[in-house]
Design a protein around this motif. Structure first.
Motif, PDB file in Angstrom:
ATOM      1  N   UNK B 155       0.701  -1.148   0.175  1.00  0.00           N
ATOM      2  CA  UNK B 155       0.045   0.137   0.012  1.00  0.00           C
ATOM      3  C   UNK B 155       0.777   1.219  -0.039  1.00  0.00           C
ATOM      4  N   UNK B 156       1.820   1.226   0.999  1.00  0.00           N
ATOM      5  CA  UNK B 156       2.702   2.534   0.843  1.00  0.00           C
ATOM      6  C   UNK B 156       3.729   2.355  -0.313  1.00  0.00           C
ATOM      7  N   UNK B 157       3.879   1.528  -1.013  1.00  0.00           N
ATOM      8  CA  UNK B 157       4.739   1.713  -2.194  1.00  0.00           C
ATOM      9  C   UNK B 157       3.580   2.201  -3.517  1.00  0.00           C
ATOM     10  N   UNK B 158       2.541   1.790  -3.366  1.00  0.00           N
ATOM     11  CA  UNK B 158       1.666   2.250  -4.286  1.00  0.00           C
ATOM     12  C   UNK B 158       1.432   3.758  -4.301  1.00  0.00           C
ATOM     13  N   UNK B 159       1.610   4.297  -2.626  1.00  0.00           N
ATOM     14  CA  UNK B 159       1.336   5.540  -2.638  1.00  0.00           C
ATOM     15  C   UNK B 159       2.615   6.352  -2.886  1.00  0.00           C
ATOM     16  N   UNK B 160       3.601   5.542  -3.228  1.00  0.00           N
ATOM     17  CA  UNK B 160       5.034   6.151  -3.401  1.00  0.00           C
ATOM     18  C   UNK B 160       5.636   6.675  -2.311  1.00  0.00           C
ATOM     19  N   UNK B 161       5.318   6.248  -0.957  1.00  0.00           N
ATOM     20  CA  UNK B 161       5.747   6.782   0.102  1.00  0.00           C
ATOM     21  C   UNK B 161       7.356   5.916   0.313  1.00  0.00           C
ATOM     22  N   UNK B 162       6.948   4.635  -0.088  1.00  0.00           N
ATOM     23  CA  UNK B 162       8.088   3.859   0.234  1.00  0.00           C
ATOM     24  C   UNK B 162       8.651   3.388  -1.258  1.00  0.00           C
ATOM     25  N   UNK B 166      12.231  -0.868  -0.710  1.00  0.00           N
ATOM     26  CA  UNK B 166      12.341  -0.505   0.600  1.00  0.00           C
ATOM     27  C   UNK B 166      11.438  -1.518   1.401  1.00  0.00           C
ATOM     28  N   UNK B 167      11.846  -1.854   2.764  1.00  0.00           N
ATOM     29  CA  UNK B 167      11.412  -2.638   3.586  1.00  0.00           C
ATOM     30  C   UNK B 167      11.045  -2.095   5.036  1.00  0.00           C
ATOM     31  N   UNK B 168      10.168  -2.527   5.572  1.00  0.00           N
ATOM     32  CA  UNK B 168      10.014  -1.912   7.006  1.00  0.00           C
ATOM     33  C   UNK B 168      10.417  -2.796   7.958  1.00  0.00           C
ATOM     34  N   UNK B 169      10.396  -4.212   7.922  1.00  0.00           N
ATOM     35  CA  UNK B 169      11.032  -5.156   8.767  1.00  0.00           C
ATOM     36  C   UNK B 169      12.451  -4.868   8.908  1.00  0.00           C
ATOM     37  N   UNK B 170      13.167  -5.067  10.021  1.00  0.00           N
ATOM     38  CA  UNK B 170      14.329  -4.900  10.158  1.00  0.00           C
ATOM     39  C   UNK B 170      14.814  -3.470  10.647  1.00  0.00           C
ATOM     40  N   UNK B 171      13.982  -2.328  10.301  1.00  0.00           N
ATOM     41  CA  UNK B 171      14.437  -1.155  10.469  1.00  0.00           C
ATOM     42  C   UNK B 171      14.381  -0.704  12.072  1.00  0.00           C
ATOM     43  N   UNK B 172      14.797   0.272  12.325  1.00  0.00           N
ATOM     44  CA  UNK B 172      14.749   0.610  13.798  1.00  0.00           C
ATOM     45  C   UNK B 172      13.307   1.112  13.890  1.00  0.00           C
ATOM     46  N   UNK B 173      12.715   1.710  12.954  1.00  0.00           N
ATOM     47  CA  UNK B 173      11.319   2.358  13.095  1.00  0.00           C
ATOM     48  C   UNK B 173      10.473   0.740  13.722  1.00  0.00           C
ATOM     49  N   UNK B 174      10.684  -0.332  13.077  1.00  0.00           N
ATOM     50  CA  UNK B 174       9.714  -1.520  13.144  1.00  0.00           C
ATOM     51  C   UNK B 174      10.053  -1.945  14.655  1.00  0.00           C
ATOM     52  N   UNK B 175      11.315  -1.998  14.946  1.00  0.00           N
ATOM     53  CA  UNK B 175      11.664  -2.348  16.480  1.00  0.00           C
ATOM     54  C   UNK B 175      11.023  -1.353  17.401  1.00  0.00           C
TER      55      UNK B 175
END
Lengths: 383, 305, 288
Positions: B155-162, B166-175
């Motif tokens: 969904x976020x890639x569709x909106x060109x936000x990501x 890009x990935x979300x898992x494994x990022x500090x954000x996700x932790x």
């Protein structure tokens, strides 16, 4: 376990009882004998040690020194469940997880008495609550809980029944009703009752004998009328009802009375009603024994007169009216006058004299002001 | 107050004088002895272990001799201080996030829902509900939801936000997301407890004295709910610093998001480097004791439990 | 996950809230209401996900949705490792709960009813395990067992679980003991009950709700514990431990089923207790 279960109760004797808690002494060298079958009231303000005394008799506390004898038997070392004593607690302490019937039968079951439930029903009938036998305590009103607590104690026919301010939480009308009921039950069943209270009216209404307790000691003991009409200490004079107290020097005495000088006026007190006969003494008279006069009376023997004074306050309270009379150099005198007519007999600002029969006066063993009415509250939490 | 405050907040306490009796000794002995053996002794054990040195005579993995090697601490701190910093950083961010998210929730349940006690109870059950399912499974659920092939990333890639890769898992954000999510109930409940006892007439008094809603909130509501906020903060921050599940690669983290918990666990299990693991544990414990110590100095002992 | 926080929070279940005063409805309240509902939904998303995926058509991995199937539920006991792990967790939970409840109740009674020295130190000792990070608790006990030379397994796991449960039991039961009028026990003694009879017929029945709440709390803490268990269990596998190791590859859907069962059971129990408490209150209000 139950011990002597004489139907007429048993004597209670406290010999040299002292109880110390960390930080303060609740009771010091207390000696007390309560005859079997009597209704005895232990009266005193908060913190005087009366509840501690009760708990010592019940076995819930152990004395630091002294012996406790019930029916002649030394029970000082006996645990509560070994003493033939039952208590009606201030908070009723009904077992919330049992029905009323089970509550009342509890002691019977523990003692292995046969027919416990039948006896419990009988006790409940005595307090007129048999129809609620299946309810839980939470479903009862305060007055009903109190009666269940009473039944629970009485059903065991103890040698001694202890009541720890049991009427405190009830409203006035219910309290009066319960006072009469308790008295009549005690008459019927014939047990020895030891009733602890701070309500002097209650003590005087219900008890055969009243002991006034203050700071761990018994100041005076006797029949209610005796205590009221002839107090021996300032504390008793002020705690039981109200008193007008005057302090002065004994200036002369006769075979039958002593004469005390109060700010220039000579007041007479019968010798046998005065605890001390020389030096500085405090004498007193009850407010309801005083007569208000609007003109200076002629001197008469057997009558004391104080005045002139000014009426500073008039308070109507239904049955009587309270007048405060300010007499210069003497102080404020309280007068209770029964309302025989409509309206006050004198108004504020009037000049009046007060008089009373010499025989109604009394002389104290100590001085007013030595024992204050209330101890400063240091919040030790021990009633 | 923090930890015990909400075990039974509404029960009336009957003041009663305590008696001195030998029974107290026998009642306390088993439990206290047990805690002494299983809590205090292990702490001592940790200290001892942290000072051990490798057995150079019979060298083997996991063999250590009693020593007094304080150098272990220097080594461990030197090597891992960025990770220690990161742990506290993540924990702090998660705590603040949890606070900002939970406060309105707690306010809603504790104040607004007071007119509807049944809904209030229901809402509370919903807040507590996550505890009835293993937190490992819940964290894995998030991992799946935020997977590269999953709906959220798509969904976020569709909106060109990501971006495409890009990935979300494994990022500090996700932790931090995982940490925050897990601790929302722990933050919300103590605050709820404080707010539930808030006398609303105080808010009315504020309004009566010309305070607008914002003013009333900052000057009346917030200060009165402070005990709950402090509790919640402690309850979130302390466990968050030591957490290592969220930050593990098999959950929401990666090797870039290692926290001190991971290191303690890895050195213990994978390297059998018990002295280092113990040293790190002690370091963590000492660092945690700072906020805990402040809390203890502000609280009466009777209110602790 | 922190036992500390979970425990403190689960303990809240003991009492239902009672309103002090009802607020008037305001526009701002609607905003907070909407926000809160969103947050609550978010809180429940992973739970919903787990439950939903327990109904996934079985395959090697359980990551993508293939369709609805009851197979996992039917073959619940097919994967021996999952069943063993689940059973182990239950066993450890029950054992730890029993011991922690006994030890903790004794301490709670002593704390409320008796005077003794070192009260401050004792309170501190009870408080600290809740304020210590789980890795420290776990690695500490792990080191201890290592140093003593004890083999790690089910026994050491139970020992560890008892340790972190005690403090929570003390908190929960203590509140219950404090709310008990001591005069009730005195009345028991006054009415010829020996100390033993006072305990079994009066104190224990009245404390039971608190002890049960503490036991449930204890069990929940123990069942869900991972971090401490990891350090002290050696080869013994509990349910959370199993999930952690299985997470590397794939978690069989049976794990989801077990978790869903526990969840639904817990919700039912909590709802039932709330409704029965409400019903009891209504009944008392009617009759009293």
């Amino acid at each position: 376990m139950a011990g002597a279960l004489d139907d007429s109760g048993a004597d209670l004797e406290l010999v040299g009882i002292t109880k110390r808690f960390p930080g303060f002494t609740a009771i010091e060298n207390l000696n007390l004998t309560i005859p079997a079958g009597s209704f005895f009231a232990l009266l005193g303000p908060s913190g005087c040690g009366k509840t501690t005394t009760l708990r010592l008799v019940a076995g819930l506390e152990t004395p630091t020194a002294g012996r406790i004898l019930i029916g002649g038997k030394d029970v000082t070392d006996a645990k509560p469940h070994q003493r033939p004593v039952n208590t009606v607690f201030q908070s009723y302490a009904l077992f919330p997880h049992m029905t009323v019937l089970r509550n009342v039968a509890f002691g019977l079951y523990r003692r292995g008495v046969s027919n416990p439930l039948a006896l419990a029903h009988e006790a409940l009938r005595l307090v007129e609550l048999d129809h609620l036998a299946g309810r839980r305590p939470a479903q009862l009103s305060g007055g009903q809980q109190q009666r269940v607590a009473l039944a629970r104690a009485i059903v065991n026919k103890p040698a001694l029944l202890l009541l720890d301010e049991p009427l405190g939480a009830l409203d006035l009308k219910l309290r009066r009703q319960m006072q009469l009921e308790l008295k009549s039950i005690q008459d019927d069943v014939g047990l020895t009752f030891l009733h602890v209270t701070h309500d002097q009216e209650e003590a005087m209404t219900m008890a055969d004998t009243v002991a006034v307790m203050n700071r761990g000691e018994i100041e005076q003991m006797g029949a209610p009328e005796e205590l009221y009409e002839l107090p021996k200490t300032a504390f008793v004079a002020n705690f039981l009802g109200q008193s007008n107290l005057f302090t002065g020097n004994v200036v002369s005495s006769t075979a039958t009375s002593i004469v005390v000088d109060i700010a220039g006026t000579k007041l007479e007190v019968p010798r046998d009603r005065a605890q001390r006969h020389s030096g500085v003494v405090t004498i007193g008279v009850r407010p309801e024994k005083l007569t208000l006069l609007t003109a200076k009376p002629a001197s008469a023997s057997g009558v004391n007169v104080l005045g002139p004074g000014t009426v500073t306050d008039v308070s109507f309270s239904g049955v009587s009216t309270q007048y405060l009379v300010e007499v210069p150099s003497v102080g404020t005198i309280t007068v209770f006058a029964q309302n025989m007519v409509f309206g006050p007999v004198v108004n504020r600002g009037s000049e009046v004299w007060v008089s009373w029969t010499v025989d109604h006066g009394f002389g104290l063993a100590d001085e007013q002001g030595v024992s204050p009415r209330f101890d400063p509250d240091d919040g030790t939490g021990e009633p | 107050m923090a930890f015990g405050a909400f075990s039974n907040v509404d029960a009336p306490v009957v003041e009663a004088p305590r008696r001195r009796s030998r029974a107290a000794f026998w009642l306390l002995l088993p439990g206290i002895a047990y805690l002494g053996a299983t809590y205090l002794a292990p702490l001592v054990s940790l200290i001892i272990t942290s000072l051990k040195a490798p057995d150079l005579v019979n060298y083997d993995i996991g063999r250590y001799l009693y020593a007094f090697d304080i150098g272990n601490y220097a080594t461990v701190l030197g090597e891992y201080w960025p990770i220690i910093l990161r742990s506290f950083e993540y924990a702090a961010i998660a705590t603040v996030a949890a606070l900002l998210i939970s406060y309105p929730l707690a306010y809603f349940i504790g104040v607004v829902l007071r007119r509807y006690p049944l809904w209030q109870a229901l809402a509370l059950i919903l807040v507590i509900a996550p505890f009835f399912m293993s937190f490992l499974l819940r964290t894995l659920a998030w991992k799946a939801i935020f997977a590269d092939e999953g709906p959220v990333v798509g969904f976020l890639q569709h909106l060109n936000i990501l971006g495409a890769n890009a990935h979300l898992n494994g990022t500090p954000f996700m932790v931090i997301f995982g940490l925050t999510y897990n601790f929302i109930p722990f933050m919300a409940l103590p605050i709820y407890t404080s707010l539930e006892r808030l006398d609303l007439r105080l808010l009315e008094a504020g309004a009566d004295l010309y305070a607008n809603p914002a003013s009333t909130f900052f000057r009346v509501t917030l200060p009165l709910s402070l005990p709950g906020v402090v509790s919640g903060t402690l309850l979130t921050f302390i466990p968050a610093t030591g957490d290592y599940v969220n930050a593990s690669p098999q959950f929401l983290g990666s090797t870039q998001t290692t926290m001190i918990g991971n290191v303690i666990s890895d050195t213990y299990f994978n390297l059998s480097d018990y002295p280092s693991s113990a040293a790190l544990s002690i370091v963590l414990m000492v660092l945690i004791l700072i906020p805990v110590g402040i809390y203890l100095s502000l609280t009466k002992t009777e209110d602790l439990l | 996950m922190s036992g500390l926080a979970e425990g403190a929070v689960l303990g809240r279940l003991e009492e239902a809230p009672r309103p002090l005063k009802r607020p008037k409805a305001r526009r701002g309240n609607w905003g907070v209401a909407f926000y809160s509902i969103v947050i609550l939904v978010l809180l429940l998303i992973p739970i919903g996900y787990t439950i939903v995926f327990s109904f996934n058509i079985p395959a090697r991995t359980n990551v993508s949705w293939r369709g609805f199937s009851l197979d996992n539920w039917a073959t619940l006991l097919s994967d021996p490792r999952v069943v063993a792990a689940f059973g182990s967790s239950i066993l450890v939970g029950v054992a730890a709960t029993l011991v922690a409840a006994a030890l903790g109740t004794a301490i709670a009674i002593a704390l409320v009813r008796f005077r003794f020295r070192f009260r401050t130190g004792l309170t501190l000792l009870l408080f600290l395990p809740m304020a210590t990070p789980e890795v420290v608790l776990g690695s500490g006990l792990g080191s201890q067992f290592l140093n003593i030379g004890v083999d790690k397994g089910i026994a050491t796991t139970i020992i560890a679980h008892i340790m972190f449960c005690i403090s929570f039991v003390v908190i929960t039961v203590r509140a219950r003991v404090a709310s008990l009028d001591p005069a009730i026990e005195e009345a028991g003694r006054d009415l010829y009950a020996t100390p033993g009879q006072v305990w079994w017929r009066i104190t224990f029945p009245l404390l039971l709700p608190g002890i049960v709440a503490a036991a449930l709390l204890s069990f929940a803490l123990s069942f869900d514990d991972f971090i401490i268990t990891a350090f002290v269990s050696g080869n013994f596998e509990t349910f959370p431990k199993y999930i952690y190791t299985a997470a590397v590859r794939a978690i069989p859907a049976q794990a989801n089923v077990f978790a869903s069962i526990i969840f639904l059971l817990a919700i039912v129990v909590v709802l039932a207790s709330q409704f029965s408490a409400a019903a009891r209150r209504r009944q008392l209000a009617r009759e009293g």
